[in-house]
Motif scaffolding. Sequence first.
Motif, PDB file in Angstrom:
ATOM      1  N   GLU A   1      -3.650  -5.192  -3.822  1.00 20.79           N
ATOM      2  CA  GLU A   1      -2.293  -5.317  -3.311  1.00 20.79           C
ATOM      3  C   GLU A   1      -1.971  -4.068  -2.510  1.00 20.79           C
ATOM      4  OE1 GLU A   1       0.822  -7.024  -5.813  1.00 20.79           O
ATOM      5  OE2 GLU A   1      -0.630  -7.134  -7.432  1.00 20.79           O
ATOM      6  N   PHE A   2      -1.173  -4.219  -1.460  1.00 21.19           N
ATOM      7  CA  PHE A   2      -0.776  -3.070  -0.662  1.00 21.19           C
ATOM      8  C   PHE A   2       0.229  -2.213  -1.440  1.00 21.19           C
ATOM      9  CE2 PHE A   2      -1.516  -6.143   3.004  1.00 21.19           C
ATOM     10  CZ  PHE A   2      -2.816  -5.698   3.187  1.00 21.19           C
ATOM     11  N   THR A   3       0.083  -0.903  -1.318  1.00 22.83           N
ATOM     12  CA  THR A   3       1.022   0.014  -1.963  1.00 22.83           C
ATOM     13  C   THR A   3       1.859   0.771  -0.941  1.00 22.83           C
ATOM     14  OG1 THR A   3      -0.693   1.727  -2.074  1.00 22.83           O
ATOM     15  CG2 THR A   3      -0.417   0.300  -4.009  1.00 22.83           C
ATOM     16  N   LYS A   4       1.279   0.990   0.257  1.00 25.20           N
ATOM     17  CA  LYS A   4       2.022   1.709   1.300  1.00 25.20           C
ATOM     18  C   LYS A   4       1.333   1.499   2.649  1.00 25.20           C
ATOM     19  CE  LYS A   4       1.796   6.213   1.478  1.00 25.20           C
ATOM     20  NZ  LYS A   4       2.014   7.658   1.212  1.00 25.20           N
ATOM     21  N   ILE A   5       2.145   1.384   3.696  1.00 18.48           N
ATOM     22  CA  ILE A   5       1.630   1.273   5.058  1.00 18.48           C
ATOM     23  C   ILE A   5       2.147   2.472   5.852  1.00 18.48           C
ATOM     24  CG2 ILE A   5       1.360  -0.198   7.088  1.00 18.48           C
ATOM     25  CD1 ILE A   5       0.466  -1.512   4.465  1.00 18.48           C
ATOM     26  N   GLU A   6       1.222   3.240   6.423  1.00 21.16           N
ATOM     27  CA  GLU A   6       1.604   4.391   7.235  1.00 21.16           C
ATOM     28  C   GLU A   6       1.266   4.135   8.697  1.00 21.16           C
ATOM     29  OE1 GLU A   6       0.963   8.562   5.371  1.00 21.16           O
ATOM     30  OE2 GLU A   6      -0.771   7.355   4.770  1.00 21.16           O
ATOM     31  N   LYS A   7       2.165   4.527   9.586  1.00 18.89           N
ATOM     32  CA  LYS A   7       1.868   4.475  11.014  1.00 18.89           C
ATOM     33  C   LYS A   7       1.541   5.880  11.482  1.00 18.89           C
ATOM     34  CE  LYS A   7       3.261   2.302  15.302  1.00 18.89           C
ATOM     35  NZ  LYS A   7       4.214   1.368  15.940  1.00 18.89           N
ATOM     36  N   MET A   8       0.345   6.055  12.021  1.00 20.26           N
ATOM     37  CA  MET A   8      -0.121   7.361  12.427  1.00 20.26           C
ATOM     38  C   MET A   8       0.314   7.684  13.853  1.00 20.26           C
ATOM     39  SD  MET A   8      -3.872   7.316  10.592  1.00 20.26           S
ATOM     40  CE  MET A   8      -4.417   5.829  11.427  1.00 20.26           C
ATOM     41  N   GLU A   9       0.098   8.925  14.259  1.00 19.96           N
ATOM     42  CA  GLU A   9       0.561   9.377  15.569  1.00 19.96           C
ATOM     43  C   GLU A   9      -0.068   8.593  16.718  1.00 19.96           C
ATOM     44  OE1 GLU A   9       0.078  13.546  16.010  1.00 19.96           O
ATOM     45  OE2 GLU A   9       1.534  14.071  14.443  1.00 19.96           O
ATOM     46  N   ASP A  10      -1.313   8.140  16.534  1.00 23.84           N
ATOM     47  CA  ASP A  10      -1.974   7.395  17.604  1.00 23.84           C
ATOM     48  C   ASP A  10      -1.613   5.912  17.611  1.00 23.84           C
ATOM     49  OD1 ASP A  10      -3.305   6.497  15.378  1.00 23.84           O
ATOM     50  OD2 ASP A  10      -5.309   7.088  16.031  1.00 23.84           O
ATOM     51  N   GLY A  11      -0.700   5.507  16.715  1.00 18.41           N
ATOM     52  CA  GLY A  11      -0.248   4.125  16.672  1.00 18.41           C
ATOM     53  C   GLY A  11      -0.999   3.243  15.699  1.00 18.41           C
ATOM     54  N   ARG A  12      -2.139   3.728  15.220  1.00 26.27           N
ATOM     55  CA  ARG A  12      -2.893   2.937  14.248  1.00 26.27           C
ATOM     56  C   ARG A  12      -2.222   2.998  12.878  1.00 26.27           C
ATOM     57  NH1 ARG A  12      -8.180   1.613  15.639  1.00 26.27           N
ATOM     58  NH2 ARG A  12      -8.966   1.940  13.527  1.00 26.27           N
ATOM     59  N   LEU A  13      -2.620   2.066  12.019  1.00 27.89           N
ATOM     60  CA  LEU A  13      -2.035   1.983  10.680  1.00 27.89           C
ATOM     61  C   LEU A  13      -3.024   2.440   9.633  1.00 27.89           C
ATOM     62  CD1 LEU A  13      -0.359  -1.548  10.965  1.00 27.89           C
ATOM     63  CD2 LEU A  13       0.683   0.679  11.443  1.00 27.89           C
ATOM     64  N   ARG A  14      -2.517   3.161   8.655  1.00 31.39           N
ATOM     65  CA  ARG A  14      -3.326   3.486   7.471  1.00 31.39           C
ATOM     66  C   ARG A  14      -2.763   2.671   6.320  1.00 31.39           C
ATOM     67  NH1 ARG A  14      -3.403   8.942   7.244  1.00 31.39           N
ATOM     68  NH2 ARG A  14      -5.499   9.085   8.154  1.00 31.39           N
TER      69      ARG A  14
ATOM     70  N   PRO B   1       5.924  -8.958   1.719  1.00 27.88           N
ATOM     71  CA  PRO B   1       6.094  -8.233   0.459  1.00 27.88           C
ATOM     72  C   PRO B   1       6.891  -6.948   0.677  1.00 27.88           C
ATOM     73  CG  PRO B   1       3.835  -8.037   1.259  1.00 27.88           C
ATOM     74  CD  PRO B   1       4.512  -9.051   2.125  1.00 27.88           C
ATOM     75  N   PRO B   2       7.804  -6.628  -0.233  1.00 27.84           N
ATOM     76  CA  PRO B   2       8.664  -5.451  -0.064  1.00 27.84           C
ATOM     77  C   PRO B   2       7.942  -4.155  -0.441  1.00 27.84           C
ATOM     78  CG  PRO B   2       9.202  -6.565  -2.109  1.00 27.84           C
ATOM     79  CD  PRO B   2       8.136  -7.393  -1.443  1.00 27.84           C
ATOM     80  N   ILE B   3       7.085  -3.689   0.447  1.00 25.34           N
ATOM     81  CA  ILE B   3       6.351  -2.457   0.201  1.00 25.34           C
ATOM     82  C   ILE B   3       6.731  -1.418   1.246  1.00 25.34           C
ATOM     83  CG2 ILE B   3       4.378  -3.565  -0.923  1.00 25.34           C
ATOM     84  CD1 ILE B   3       2.938  -3.474   1.729  1.00 25.34           C
ATOM     85  N   GLU B   4       6.508  -0.165   0.939  1.00 18.22           N
ATOM     86  CA  GLU B   4       6.832   0.921   1.857  1.00 18.22           C
ATOM     87  C   GLU B   4       6.032   0.767   3.155  1.00 18.22           C
ATOM     88  OE1 GLU B   4       6.492   5.814   2.129  1.00 18.22           O
ATOM     89  OE2 GLU B   4       6.264   4.779   0.182  1.00 18.22           O
ATOM     90  N   GLY B   5       6.727   0.738   4.263  1.00 19.22           N
ATOM     91  CA  GLY B   5       6.069   0.635   5.560  1.00 19.22           C
ATOM     92  C   GLY B   5       5.781  -0.784   6.008  1.00 19.22           C
ATOM     93  N   CYS B   6       6.307  -1.788   5.310  1.00 18.64           N
ATOM     94  CA  CYS B   6       6.000  -3.179   5.659  1.00 18.64           C
ATOM     95  C   CYS B   6       6.492  -3.535   7.062  1.00 18.64           C
ATOM     96  CB  CYS B   6       6.585  -4.142   4.629  1.00 18.64           C
ATOM     97  SG  CYS B   6       8.394  -4.126   4.509  1.00 18.64           S
ATOM     98  N   GLU B   7       7.458  -2.780   7.570  1.00 18.94           N
ATOM     99  CA  GLU B   7       7.986  -3.067   8.911  1.00 18.94           C
ATOM    100  C   GLU B   7       6.955  -2.814  10.013  1.00 18.94           C
ATOM    101  OE1 GLU B   7       8.954   1.263   8.025  1.00 18.94           O
ATOM    102  OE2 GLU B   7       8.985  -0.648   6.925  1.00 18.94           O
ATOM    103  N   HIS B   8       5.863  -2.144   9.676  1.00 20.96           N
ATOM    104  CA  HIS B   8       4.818  -1.879  10.669  1.00 20.96           C
ATOM    105  C   HIS B   8       3.865  -3.067  10.839  1.00 20.96           C
ATOM    106  CE1 HIS B   8       6.292   2.141  10.813  1.00 20.96           C
ATOM    107  NE2 HIS B   8       5.877   2.465   9.605  1.00 20.96           N
TER     108      HIS B   8
END
Length: 448
Positions: free
Chosen positions: A231-244, A147-154
């Motif tokens: 539905e996902f709205t945004k995927i964030e990659k945090m400094e420790d490598g985990r995803l929010r 799905p074309p959502i922000e951060g999907c590349e993570h």
Amino acid sequence: MTQYDYDLFVIGAGSGGVRASRVAAAHGAKVAVAEEHRVGGTCVIRGCVPKKMLVYGAHFAEDVMDAARFGWHIKECKFDWPVLRDNVAADVSRIEGLYTQTLESNQVEIFHERATISGPNEVRLASGRMISASKILIATGAWPAIPPIEGCEHGITSNEVFGLDKIPERIVIAGGGYIANEFAGIFHEFGSKVTLVNRSDKILRQYDAQIRDRLLQISTMNGIEFLFHNEFTKIEKMEDGRLRIHMSSHDPIEADTLLFATGRAPHTKGLGLEKAGVEVDKNGAVVVDDVNRTTCPSIFAVGDVTNRVQLTPIAIREGQAFADTFFGNKPTKVDYSCIPSAVFSHPPLAGVGLTESEARNTLGSVKIFTSDFRPMKNVLAGRNERALYKLVVNGDTDVVVGIHMIGPDAPEILQAAAIAVKAKLKKSQFDEVVALHPSMAEELVLMK
């Protein structure tokens, strides 16, 4: 003498392309196939074969836990993911070699590079070479849809899941289909905290409601979390490598890995289909007739790229039918009715024919027979997990029009039972069969 370099040029060496190539060559055609990834396609390289090996590996978690009730005392139990991962990869390479050997032994020339269509009878290789063919077969399969959502590349897809460096402590899986539920079971058994996020309120829509509800019940009881209507709205990659992971109807959650299992789209982008007037539908699937011919008379397509039925055995049958029809003088069409299918979840489920809902919507009278029981192995192991078998019967003719089941070895049992549905056997004939006791399969002939 033919005016073309080849009688048949196949783009894609997956299950359908390999079968079509081999059979056409056996019929005497001069055949070449181009594959930009690895010979074997999705099923062998990054799909059902390696996934089933992971299912086997995951099931040992339950077997080891149950062993004590059967008198086995295992002092130390440790799971080593790299060992399983690398052994699976090695066996995939072995099978790839067998596929390659099959093509070569049938004198099929293999081009290990991308090929695109440049005209009704011409393809262009990535190296720049132009090749002509009397007939071209598109067998490029399907590719994971993200799905074309922000951060999907993570996130990752089923293509990358087999090469993970380690098992994630927490994994979020997007989707409600068979891929999502299979990997939910696999990672749960490997010790991950699994959350499955689905935009609707149902899993496995194409399966019988009673069977899929049982899987949901068992999965939830085992600790898999389901978040529906999200539905996902945004995927964030945090400094420790985990995803929010942010969702439409739930607070953000954190995970080590996000697996997109949100369907597969026909792999047609950039193939040059427009240069030969090959029509695709709104989903990018190649439009074909009942003999696999596209809107260009010299170009054909089989398998997932047509988006008719995305199953490996169907791609193989379509490839066989194409080769027999156009190179073996044996006109053949694939019968798409009564196709058995399975989900290798924990526990697995399988079905063939009409679901109860479909039968009630299409038949005048419907009778339903069920057997809801605890398998003998589960009883001794102290597991409360129950199996469910279901027969859907035409009330007017007594013909069994559907069989659906969930429980240990359900797919193995269903394969034989599917013959009865295909043959239109009656419930009375099931009743006449002597039960094979003690077995789970005997429940199919004991329902009253």
